[in-house]
Enzyme design. Structure first.
Site, PDB file in Angstrom:
ATOM      1  N   ALA A   1       9.103   1.001  32.889  1.00  0.00           N
ATOM      2  CA  ALA A   1       9.685   2.051  31.903  1.00  0.00           C
ATOM      3  C   ALA A   1      11.336   1.879  31.967  1.00  0.00           C
ATOM      4  O   ALA A   1      11.793   2.633  31.273  1.00  0.00           O
ATOM      5  CB  ALA A   1       9.374   3.526  31.999  1.00  0.00           C
ATOM      6  N   ALA A   2      11.789   0.832  32.681  1.00  0.00           N
ATOM      7  CA  ALA A   2      13.235   0.862  32.822  1.00  0.00           C
ATOM      8  C   ALA A   2      13.920   0.577  31.143  1.00  0.00           C
ATOM      9  O   ALA A   2      14.861   1.190  30.927  1.00  0.00           O
ATOM     10  CB  ALA A   2      13.770  -0.065  33.523  1.00  0.00           C
ATOM     11  N   GLY A   3      13.160  -0.407  30.692  1.00  0.00           N
ATOM     12  CA  GLY A   3      13.555  -0.737  29.286  1.00  0.00           C
ATOM     13  C   GLY A   3      13.272   0.465  28.290  1.00  0.00           C
ATOM     14  O   GLY A   3      14.504   0.534  27.360  1.00  0.00           O
ATOM     15  N   ASP A   4      12.271   1.141  28.515  1.00  0.00           N
ATOM     16  CA  ASP A   4      12.026   2.249  27.588  1.00  0.00           C
ATOM     17  C   ASP A   4      13.307   3.411  27.982  1.00  0.00           C
ATOM     18  O   ASP A   4      13.719   3.924  26.933  1.00  0.00           O
ATOM     19  CB  ASP A   4      10.691   2.913  27.718  1.00  0.00           C
ATOM     20  CG  ASP A   4       9.517   1.994  27.652  1.00  0.00           C
ATOM     21  OD1 ASP A   4       9.605   0.936  26.888  1.00  0.00           O
ATOM     22  OD2 ASP A   4       8.411   2.010  28.368  1.00  0.00           O
TER      23      ASP A   4
HETATM   24  O1  RIB Z   1       6.990  -0.038  28.977  1.00  0.00           O
HETATM   25  C1  RIB Z   1       6.173   0.528  29.994  1.00  0.00           C
HETATM   26  C2  RIB Z   1       4.984   0.862  29.372  1.00  0.00           C
HETATM   27  O2  RIB Z   1       4.311  -0.034  28.708  1.00  0.00           O
HETATM   28  C3  RIB Z   1       3.977   1.803  30.138  1.00  0.00           C
HETATM   29  O3  RIB Z   1       4.121   3.165  30.347  1.00  0.00           O
HETATM   30  C4  RIB Z   1       2.646   1.097  29.535  1.00  0.00           C
HETATM   31  O4  RIB Z   1       1.894   2.393  29.113  1.00  0.00           O
HETATM   32  C5  RIB Z   1       3.106   0.132  28.498  1.00  0.00           C
HETATM   33  O5  RIB Z   1       2.780   0.725  27.534  1.00  0.00           O
END
Ligand code: RIB
Length: 309
Positions: free
Chosen positions: A257-260
């Site tokens: 989730a760093a990119g998110d």
């Molecule tokens: O970017 C990370 C995410 O990728 C995770 O939380 C997983 O659910 C996938 O969607």
């Protein structure tokens, strides 16, 4: 966050997953059984993570997607609502279970992820048509590729038609984007693997990321930002020369989730009127904090954490 500061509106169209996370010393080989250190079940999904990031990092957020009518779906919805995210456009499938992601995080803090779409696969162009108000209320609309391509295209097209700033995180990428998509997107934000899939070029260094970003610009992308983990970010913005932004140095424990976090933080900043360079640096600080904590949504920092020197 300063109380009198304007908060922009961000709408995220995308996936919600329950993440089943195993910590292991290394990635297993094909056919190998490997003893891990720990297991956790945490809220994730690229769409949900980006929505939570945008909300914690200062935006008012709406989520458009679909969960299942099961305990995972109820937990994911409740988690978003607890963050103050508007879930009016989050539907519940009567038939498909909530999406799940099987994640292995190794001792080097890297991850491998397998997703099972479940109810994320039920987001359709009709879903977008039912909830166009969720797009109309935003300054910035974010999409990824964990929902069906027809739905992503409908979201990009509607957001573009409504004059929104449109971000596509092309994750997971399997090859070049379909014809006509780049014209609908203001900011294309792949990581290094996704940039390689989109262009067919190798992308493992800032120089290679610059070349890939320039290739995507030549193919018609307006602005391209390639995230390359600890090596920072490369941005090809309009006709300006591409720029490399170093990453803050931190001790990473989990890059999930760093990119998110980067994308949610970037969108929140754009929505409140920050300039792009400011938004990139802010998003980098947020992402660098996220990698120091385990899990997807649990690792995403607040605006106050990012602003604290
Ligand atoms: O970017 C990370 C995410 O990728 C995770 O939380 C997983 O659910 C996938 O969607």
């Amino acid at each position: 966050m300063a109380t009198n500061e304007a908060r922009g509106h961000v709408t995220v169209v995308g996936s919600l997953n329950m993440d089943l996370v195993a910590r292991a010393p290394r990635m297993p080989q094909p056919g190998e059984t490997l003893a891990g250190h720990a297991f956790a079940q945490v809220a994730g999904g690229k769409g949900g993570n980006q929505a939570v990031a945008a909300a914690r990092l200062g935006a008012q957020v709406a989520m458009l997607g679909c969960v299942g009518a099961d305990a995972n779906g109820a937990q994911l919805r409740a988690g978003l609502e607890a963050e103050g995210i508007d879930c009016t456009a989050l539907e519940t499938s009567a038939t498909a279970p909530t999406g799940v992601a099987l994640i292995i995080v190794d001792d080097g803090s890297q991850n491998s992820i397998v997703i099972i779409a479940g109810s994320n696969g039920e987001v359709t162009p009709e879903t977008l048509a039912r909830h166009e108000a969720a797009l109309a209320g935003a300054q910035v609309v974010i999409c990824q590729l964990e929902t069906p391509p027809a739905a992503v295209h409908a979201a990009l097209a509607a957001a573009h038609r409504l004059g929104k700033t449109v971000i596509l995180n092309p994750a997971p990428a399997t090859g070049p984007l379909p014809d006509g998509w780049l014209a609908l997107i203001d900011y294309l934000i792949p990581n290094e693997l996704e940039a390689a899939m989109l262009t067919g070029l190798p992308v493992s260094s800032p120089e290679q990321a610059l070349a890939a970003a320039s290739a995507l610009r030549r193919a018609g992308a307006r602005n391209v930002i390639v995230t390359i983990g600890a090596q920072g970010v490369v941005a090809a913005l309009g006709d300006d020369d591409p720029l490399h932004f170093d990453a803050p140095r931190v001790k990473a424990v989990d890059t999930t989730a760093a990119g998110d976090t980067f994308i949610g933080g970037f969108a929140a900043q754009l929505a409140r009127g920050a300039n792009v360079t400011e938004a990139i640096r802010f998003a980098q600080r947020a992402a660098s904090i996220s990698v120091t904590c385990a899990g997807a949504q649990p690792s995403i920092p607040t605006r106050a954490q990012v602003d604290t020197p």
